[in-house]
Design an enzyme around this catalytic site. Structure first.
Site, PDB file in Angstrom:
ATOM      1  N   ASN A 199       0.813  -1.217   0.000  1.00  0.00           N
ATOM      2  CA  ASN A 199       0.000   0.000   0.000  1.00  0.00           C
ATOM      3  C   ASN A 199       0.849   1.272   0.000  1.00  0.00           C
ATOM      4  O   ASN A 199       0.385   2.338   0.402  1.00  0.00           O
ATOM      5  CB  ASN A 199      -0.968   0.006   1.193  1.00  0.00           C
ATOM      6  CG  ASN A 199      -1.872  -1.204   1.198  1.00  0.00           C
ATOM      7  OD1 ASN A 199      -2.377  -1.610   0.143  1.00  0.00           O
ATOM      8  ND2 ASN A 199      -2.061  -1.811   2.358  1.00  0.00           N
ATOM      9  N   ARG A 200       2.093   1.116  -0.422  1.00  0.00           N
ATOM     10  CA  ARG A 200       3.025   2.242  -0.519  1.00  0.00           C
ATOM     11  C   ARG A 200       3.307   2.906   0.831  1.00  0.00           C
ATOM     12  O   ARG A 200       3.740   4.062   0.886  1.00  0.00           O
ATOM     13  CB  ARG A 200       2.516   3.290  -1.527  1.00  0.00           C
ATOM     14  CG  ARG A 200       2.450   2.751  -2.969  1.00  0.00           C
ATOM     15  CD  ARG A 200       3.827   2.279  -3.402  1.00  0.00           C
ATOM     16  NE  ARG A 200       3.913   1.922  -4.804  1.00  0.00           N
ATOM     17  CZ  ARG A 200       3.960   0.657  -5.254  1.00  0.00           C
ATOM     18  NH1 ARG A 200       3.883  -0.356  -4.409  1.00  0.00           N
ATOM     19  NH2 ARG A 200       4.086   0.408  -6.546  1.00  0.00           N
ATOM     20  N   LEU A 201       3.118   2.177   1.922  1.00  0.00           N
ATOM     21  CA  LEU A 201       3.442   2.697   3.254  1.00  0.00           C
ATOM     22  C   LEU A 201       4.859   2.255   3.619  1.00  0.00           C
ATOM     23  O   LEU A 201       5.081   1.493   4.572  1.00  0.00           O
ATOM     24  CB  LEU A 201       2.409   2.215   4.282  1.00  0.00           C
ATOM     25  CG  LEU A 201       0.982   2.689   4.022  1.00  0.00           C
ATOM     26  CD1 LEU A 201       0.027   2.121   5.075  1.00  0.00           C
ATOM     27  CD2 LEU A 201       0.916   4.220   4.007  1.00  0.00           C
TER      28      LEU A 201
END
Length: 221
Positions: A199-201
């Protein structure tokens, strides 16, 4: 006019990797950035990455026009990261005029990056000579044959230069170090360790040089 993707020309906008590594926390970090780099570099080598010492070095002219290229890391310690080049090359000229550089280690297969910014300067001639003597004979000749970053009429012209040098310095003969060739050391002011997550975290932990030590900060992904 925008390009229309097809089966022959894949669409980069739909290419997406989900990273699923464990969380990378401040408590996982070594006290010194070069110790943390040594740990991750060991992982990159153990992971079988092709040329794990390949790094993208970015420089800029005094008026801020950037350029980047891939070179090979040849040494590192708490003094910084060292690579070797022709000082007359574009990167050599830019560093001479604007002594700062950025480094990126793009370890995609591990879902990791290391991003460095800092000052750049030439290493001593003794250090350059010691490394030059470890290079293969052909690479030593190549350092003389290539006026790096300057135009050349043809590949045949370049090979002719090389063959002339090979005749002058046959295998087994010592090759002198070119006076215009040597090492560059990038002394880090910041060192960021990037670990990809779903989730691109992503985790981005950055060491920042301060008087007498290093401060660690977490960056938003």
């Amino acid at each position: 006019m925008p390009h229309t993707p097809s089966a022959e020309t894949p669409d980069p906008a739909v290419m997406r990797e989900q990273y699923r590594a464990a969380a990378f926390l401040e408590t996982d970090l070594a006290a010194e950035p070069m110790d943390q780099f040594a740990s991750w570099f060991k992982d990159a080598v153990a992971g079988g990455l092709h040329e794990p010492n390949a790094m993208v070095v970015s420089t800029a002219t005094p008026d801020g026009r950037p350029s980047s290229r891939t070179v090979l890391l040849k040494a590192y310690d708490r003094r910084g990261f060292v690579f070797f080049t022709n000082y007359g090359s574009r990167k050599g000229r830019e560093i001479e005029a604007n002594p700062y550089a950025g480094i990126l280690f793009p370890w995609h297969a591990l879902g990791r990056q290391v991003v460095v910014t800092g000052t750049a300067s030439r290493v001593g001639r003794a250090e350059t000579a010691a490394y030059f003597r470890t290079r293969p004979h052909g690479s030593q000749l190549g350092a003389w044959a290539s006026e790096q970053s300057s135009p050349v009429g043809s590949r045949a012209e370049l090979l002719e230069r090389y063959e002339d040098l090979a005749a002058r310095y046959p295998a087994g003969e010592p090759v002198p170090v070119p006076p215009y060739w040597g090492g560059i050391r990038v002394v880090p002011e910041t060192v960021e360790f990037w670990q990809g997550h779903e989730n691109r975290l992503h985790d981005r932990l950055r060491y920042v040089a301060e008087s007498g030590g290093w401060r660690v900060e977490r960056l938003c992904p």
